[in-house]
Scaffold this active site. Structure first.
Site, PDB file in Angstrom:
ATOM      1  N   GLU A  98       0.860  -1.182   0.000  1.00  0.00           N
ATOM      2  CA  GLU A  98       0.000   0.000   0.000  1.00  0.00           C
ATOM      3  C   GLU A  98       0.907   1.247   0.000  1.00  0.00           C
ATOM      4  OE1 GLU A  98      -3.540   0.731  -0.110  1.00  0.00           O
ATOM      5  OE2 GLU A  98      -2.452   2.606  -0.310  1.00  0.00           O
ATOM      6  N   ASP A 148      -8.427   1.885  -7.621  1.00  0.00           N
ATOM      7  CA  ASP A 148      -9.030   3.187  -7.951  1.00  0.00           C
ATOM      8  C   ASP A 148      -9.499   3.174  -9.411  1.00  0.00           C
ATOM      9  OD1 ASP A 148      -8.340   4.599  -5.408  1.00  0.00           O
ATOM     10  OD2 ASP A 148      -6.326   4.059  -6.058  1.00  0.00           O
ATOM     11  N   LYS A 152     -12.486   9.267 -15.242  1.00  0.00           N
ATOM     12  CA  LYS A 152     -12.415  10.156 -16.422  1.00  0.00           C
ATOM     13  C   LYS A 152     -11.505   9.533 -17.477  1.00  0.00           C
ATOM     14  CE  LYS A 152     -13.024  14.434 -13.875  1.00  0.00           C
ATOM     15  NZ  LYS A 152     -12.335  15.495 -13.190  1.00  0.00           N
ATOM     16  N   ASP A 184     -16.390  -2.398  -8.470  1.00  0.00           N
ATOM     17  CA  ASP A 184     -17.795  -2.007  -8.599  1.00  0.00           C
ATOM     18  C   ASP A 184     -17.959  -1.064  -9.791  1.00  0.00           C
ATOM     19  OD1 ASP A 184     -16.244  -0.061  -7.241  1.00  0.00           O
ATOM     20  OD2 ASP A 184     -18.075   1.000  -6.673  1.00  0.00           O
ATOM     21  N   THR A 229     -15.748  -4.442   2.268  1.00  0.00           N
ATOM     22  CA  THR A 229     -14.957  -3.301   2.756  1.00  0.00           C
ATOM     23  C   THR A 229     -15.745  -2.009   2.546  1.00  0.00           C
ATOM     24  OG1 THR A 229     -13.889  -2.852   0.629  1.00  0.00           O
ATOM     25  CG2 THR A 229     -12.802  -4.453   2.079  1.00  0.00           C
TER      26      THR A 229
HETATM   27  C1  LIG Z   1     -10.017   2.223  -3.619  1.00  0.00           C
HETATM   28  S1  LIG Z   1      -8.793   1.725  -2.502  1.00  0.00           S
HETATM   29  C2  LIG Z   1      -9.229   0.028  -2.150  1.00  0.00           C
HETATM   30  C3  LIG Z   1      -8.576  -0.502  -0.904  1.00  0.00           C
HETATM   31  C4  LIG Z   1      -8.857  -1.983  -0.568  1.00  0.00           C
HETATM   32  N1  LIG Z   1      -8.361  -2.863  -1.608  1.00  0.00           N
HETATM   33  C5  LIG Z   1     -10.309  -2.224  -0.319  1.00  0.00           C
HETATM   34  O1  LIG Z   1     -10.961  -2.927  -1.100  1.00  0.00           O
HETATM   35  O2  LIG Z   1     -10.811  -1.711   0.692  1.00  0.00           O
HETATM   36  C6  LIG Z   1      -7.369   1.522  -3.552  1.00  0.00           C
HETATM   37  C7  LIG Z   1      -6.076   1.534  -2.773  1.00  0.00           C
HETATM   38  O3  LIG Z   1      -5.006   1.185  -3.640  1.00  0.00           O
HETATM   39  C8  LIG Z   1      -3.862   1.961  -3.300  1.00  0.00           C
HETATM   40  N2  LIG Z   1      -2.991   1.962  -4.471  1.00  0.00           N
HETATM   41  C9  LIG Z   1      -3.240   2.527  -5.683  1.00  0.00           C
HETATM   42  N3  LIG Z   1      -2.244   2.259  -6.549  1.00  0.00           N
HETATM   43  C10 LIG Z   1      -1.338   1.494  -5.866  1.00  0.00           C
HETATM   44  C11 LIG Z   1      -0.093   0.910  -6.227  1.00  0.00           C
HETATM   45  N4  LIG Z   1       0.415   1.036  -7.469  1.00  0.00           N
HETATM   46  N5  LIG Z   1       0.575   0.207  -5.302  1.00  0.00           N
HETATM   47  C12 LIG Z   1       0.073   0.060  -4.040  1.00  0.00           C
HETATM   48  N6  LIG Z   1      -1.092   0.610  -3.635  1.00  0.00           N
HETATM   49  C13 LIG Z   1      -1.803   1.310  -4.549  1.00  0.00           C
HETATM   50  C14 LIG Z   1      -4.451   3.305  -2.905  1.00  0.00           C
HETATM   51  O4  LIG Z   1      -3.574   4.047  -2.081  1.00  0.00           O
HETATM   52  C15 LIG Z   1      -5.722   2.882  -2.175  1.00  0.00           C
HETATM   53  O5  LIG Z   1      -5.500   2.716  -0.794  1.00  0.00           O
END
Ligand SMILES: C[S@@+](CC[C@H](N)C(=O)[O-])C[C@H]1O[C@@H](n2cnc3c(N)ncnc32)[C@H](O)[C@@H]1O
Length: 252
Positions: A98, A148, A152, A184, A229
């Protein structure tokens, strides 16, 4: 096209995260970070604080003190899935990756609270972790839950799951190992399905008659090891459908 600059001013490829963690940690997170230091792995860094130096290697026996199937979650957020899995499967080891420092701190707090010994965390870019640090062909599973969506179209290039990431994940898995994904965001789900189909080292076990024009084909049943989550709840509260996907590393 010019590449973006990181917080450290280094020019690098487009990354899938935006948060720079410039702000100080909240006091409670700072305390958790200190208390959980033994569970944080510190790989050699490349040019930025979230990169991994090419040529370095994770030693799972040194990290976990045993040999066990290893699951890596990329983007583990605040650790909800990791903690749930580590409690349910003490015979397996889990590495959370993370970039978001408070997320790591909250995961450390939870694993200390629950007395878990089979979880380690690394702060870093999951692409680098899988490409440069993990021994190829060794992972039991890789998880990518609710990455994420970058909705866009001008930001689609920031999405974590693309052809090159699929290849990196596929090469990190042992033959038969599984990549599990969930989202989702419907257009991203279809993109994930296409990325898996196009990857030369992965098979979709649910993709038999996977028809590009059928929006329901090629998805997996909900992975029973995945708890609900905050991100899933946000999606379903907004009326969106959650889709799971699975890909297996080909045995060759
Ligand atoms: C929308 S959150 C989902 C978190 C978790 N997987 C959940 O389902 O609750 C996406 C997470 O991925 C992390 N993230 C995005 N790109 C990443 C990368 N290249 N390496 C590690 N973490 C990443 C972001 O910081 C964020 O905490």
């Amino acid at each position: 096209m010019p590449q973006p600059r990181s917080a450290e001013g280094v020019q690098r490829r487009v990354v899938s995260f935006a948060r720079t963690d410039g702000r100080a940690l909240r006091r409670r997170d700072h305390a958790s970070e200190q208390a959980g230091r033994a569970f944080m792995l510190e790989p050699p860094r490349g040019e930025t604080s979230t990169s991994i130096a090419p040529g370095s290697r994770l030693d799972p026996v040194a990290a976990f003190g045993r040999i066990a199937p290893l699951v890596v979650e990329i983007g583990s957020g605040v650790g909800e899935s990791l903690i749930h899995a580590a409690q349910s499967h003490p015979e397996m080891d889990f590495l959370g990756v993370e970039v978001y420092r408070p997320g790591n701190a909250r995961t450390l707090a939870a694993l200390l609270r629950e007395g878990l010994t089979n979880v380690r965390m690394v702060r870093g870019d999951g692409v680098d972790v899988l490409e440069h640090w993990v021994e190829p062909g060794t992972l039991s599973q890789v998880w990518t839950f609710f990455p994420d969506p970058w909705p866009k179209s001008k930001h689609h290039k920031r999405r974590l799951v693309d052809d090159s990431f699929a290849l990196v994940v596929g090469r990190s898995l042992r033959p038969g190992g599984a990549w599990r994904l969930a989202t989702d965001w419907a257009p991203y789900a279809l993109r994930m399905r296409d990325v898996i189909r196009a990857c030369p080292v992965l098979d979709n076990p649910h993709g038999g008659r996977c028809d590009r024009d059928d929006p329901e084909a090629g998805f997996a049943p909900r992975f029973e090891g995945r708890p609900v989550t905050k991100f899933e709840r946000k999606g379903t509260d907004a009326g969106r459908t959650v889709r799971d996907l699975t890909a297996h590393r080909r045995s060759e």
